[in-house]
Design a protein around this motif. Sequence first.
Motif, PDB file in Angstrom:
ATOM      1  N   LEU A 380       0.816  -1.207   0.000  1.00 28.01           N
ATOM      2  CA  LEU A 380       0.000   0.000   0.000  1.00 28.01           C
ATOM      3  C   LEU A 380       0.853   1.261   0.000  1.00 28.01           C
ATOM      4  O   LEU A 380       0.482   2.275  -0.604  1.00 28.01           O
ATOM      5  CB  LEU A 380      -0.944   0.003   1.201  1.00 28.01           C
ATOM      6  N   GLN A 381       1.993   1.211   0.658  1.00 26.65           N
ATOM      7  CA  GLN A 381       2.845   2.394   0.737  1.00 26.65           C
ATOM      8  C   GLN A 381       3.753   2.547  -0.472  1.00 26.65           C
ATOM      9  O   GLN A 381       3.992   3.661  -0.936  1.00 26.65           O
ATOM     10  CB  GLN A 381       3.696   2.355   2.012  1.00 26.65           C
ATOM     11  N   GLU A 382       4.260   1.415  -0.993  1.00 22.76           N
ATOM     12  CA  GLU A 382       5.352   1.515  -1.952  1.00 22.76           C
ATOM     13  C   GLU A 382       5.191   0.630  -3.185  1.00 22.76           C
ATOM     14  O   GLU A 382       6.020   0.683  -4.092  1.00 22.76           O
ATOM     15  CB  GLU A 382       6.683   1.176  -1.250  1.00 22.76           C
ATOM     16  N   GLY A 383       4.138  -0.214  -3.236  1.00 21.16           N
ATOM     17  CA  GLY A 383       3.995  -1.145  -4.340  1.00 21.16           C
ATOM     18  C   GLY A 383       3.486  -0.500  -5.615  1.00 21.16           C
ATOM     19  O   GLY A 383       2.852   0.556  -5.597  1.00 21.16           O
ATOM     20  N   THR A 384       3.765  -1.131  -6.731  1.00 24.27           N
ATOM     21  CA  THR A 384       3.206  -0.711  -8.012  1.00 24.27           C
ATOM     22  C   THR A 384       1.787  -1.264  -8.130  1.00 24.27           C
ATOM     23  O   THR A 384       1.387  -2.174  -7.396  1.00 24.27           O
ATOM     24  CB  THR A 384       4.048  -1.249  -9.170  1.00 24.27           C
ATOM     25  N   TRP A 385       1.035  -0.747  -9.096  1.00 23.54           N
ATOM     26  CA  TRP A 385      -0.328  -1.247  -9.245  1.00 23.54           C
ATOM     27  C   TRP A 385      -0.325  -2.704  -9.693  1.00 23.54           C
ATOM     28  O   TRP A 385      -1.211  -3.477  -9.328  1.00 23.54           O
ATOM     29  CB  TRP A 385      -1.131  -0.366 -10.209  1.00 23.54           C
ATOM     30  N   GLN A 386       0.713  -3.097 -10.477  1.00 22.52           N
ATOM     31  CA  GLN A 386       0.800  -4.500 -10.890  1.00 22.52           C
ATOM     32  C   GLN A 386       1.033  -5.414  -9.691  1.00 22.52           C
ATOM     33  O   GLN A 386       0.419  -6.496  -9.576  1.00 22.52           O
ATOM     34  CB  GLN A 386       1.938  -4.694 -11.906  1.00 22.52           C
ATOM     35  N   GLN A 387       1.893  -4.998  -8.761  1.00 17.06           N
ATOM     36  CA  GLN A 387       2.152  -5.794  -7.562  1.00 17.06           C
ATOM     37  C   GLN A 387       0.907  -5.865  -6.677  1.00 17.06           C
ATOM     38  O   GLN A 387       0.581  -6.921  -6.127  1.00 17.06           O
ATOM     39  CB  GLN A 387       3.329  -5.205  -6.791  1.00 17.06           C
ATOM     40  N   LEU A 388       0.219  -4.750  -6.554  1.00 11.98           N
ATOM     41  CA  LEU A 388      -1.016  -4.725  -5.763  1.00 11.98           C
ATOM     42  C   LEU A 388      -2.067  -5.659  -6.354  1.00 11.98           C
ATOM     43  O   LEU A 388      -2.794  -6.345  -5.623  1.00 11.98           O
ATOM     44  CB  LEU A 388      -1.556  -3.300  -5.684  1.00 11.98           C
ATOM     45  N   TRP A 389      -2.143  -5.712  -7.684  1.00 11.91           N
ATOM     46  CA  TRP A 389      -3.126  -6.603  -8.301  1.00 11.91           C
ATOM     47  C   TRP A 389      -2.751  -8.071  -8.081  1.00 11.91           C
ATOM     48  O   TRP A 389      -3.623  -8.913  -7.870  1.00 11.91           O
ATOM     49  CB  TRP A 389      -3.259  -6.305  -9.791  1.00 11.91           C
ATOM     50  N   ARG A 390      -1.466  -8.387  -8.144  1.00 15.35           N
ATOM     51  CA  ARG A 390      -1.042  -9.767  -7.843  1.00 15.35           C
ATOM     52  C   ARG A 390      -1.471 -10.159  -6.437  1.00 15.35           C
ATOM     53  O   ARG A 390      -1.949 -11.264  -6.199  1.00 15.35           O
ATOM     54  CB  ARG A 390       0.483  -9.890  -7.971  1.00 15.35           C
TER      55      ARG A 390
END
Length: 430
Positions: A380-390
């Motif tokens: 939530l603080q530092e991830g990319t949207w692709q990582q968040l979707w994974r």
Amino acid sequence: MHSTLLLEDAYQRTVRRAHDRLQTPSSMLGEPERNPDGHSDGVRASVLESWGRSLDRLRDPAGARVRVAYEADRLAEVRRRHPFHSIMPLLRSHLIEPAKDAGLLAALGDEQGRLLWVEGERTVRDRAEAMGFLPGTDWSEEVMGTSAPGLALQSKKAVQISRAEHFAPDVHSWSCSAVPVTHPLTGRVIGIIDVTGGDDAVSSIVLPLLASTAKAAGARLSQLYTPQRALCADTEAAGSELAVFGPSPALQAPDGTTVPLTRRHAEILLLLHRFPDGVSGSGLVDLLWPVGGSEVTVRAEINRLRRAIEGLGDLRIEARPYRLRGELSSDLERAREALSQGDVDTALGQYRGLVLPDSDAPGVREISAEFDALIRETLLQEGTWQQLWRYADLPGFRDDVEVLMTVLRLAPPEAVERHAAVVRLEALGC
């Protein structure tokens, strides 16, 4: 001086008069006359000494100017690499949330006095930001003069600074307490933890809170960095591998042989791996059963587990206390180590869902909750949207509204994942 005395009107008047003299050319603090209690002119000796160093570097209090050390992109990188990043759930539960509930700010800084995190209620943060107390700024003694973060690092001791004791006049409406945190292996200072706010920031309960948090942080870092537990990135290293993410735990031998584990055997291996110095029989009872359980049952399970892992490399279980011997790593520890290095992709590659999701063992649920909070906060603080979707596609996390909203905010309009997040949020009634 007792914390309550720091706030007395008489003491503060004395400090303000002494501080006013700092701005006159005749101010001489090098060799003050001291009375028997270690004060000079009624001001604490440690504060006077800090003022003296501050004058040498900054010439006068007006010379103390907030300096930005880390801009946003660089700050995110420094945060990921700092040891505090790997224990944020602990720091949040022990310090940040209690400080926030009390209307105070909790700040975490690196070994140079540069603030990495400043958390608290929005209104309090707004006031603090007006004086330059915000993430990325340098609050070392060299830059800002006397303050709790700077003096704690300079003295390597717990420090409380009240109102006019600050060198910079803009900070005179604030008080703060800070303690240094040391690396569990090297003993070197790795940063500071600080509570800042009004008078409550130097109350009698704040230093014990900071001290207990620093102690807990050191213990947790010790678990992460002790050579016995530290994971080598070399995948060719001999040893067994424990898989605990997801509902199908298993143990892989050094020769590649994979042995499925019962839930209970996986719980025991995970807990013994977590506590390399060993756990007593009664301790395992408490960690394995919410209620009930007995040492007799523990012994029986340990004996069955010994037979199940017999011949798998050099792994074995000793007794009194129960502890693992031999080489063992786990997908959980690989993921945790990756996060501590800022490698979110590798952590997500290991992460296949909750730790032993069918387990109700208190010790396992605590381990799982700790890691789940760590990876979620990191994303939530530092991830990319692709990582968040994974992450949002993993079992157990598909309904995480905050994660889905963050994907929606960060993903480009044309991204298929963004549209999928919209559909899922609508299904959740958002």
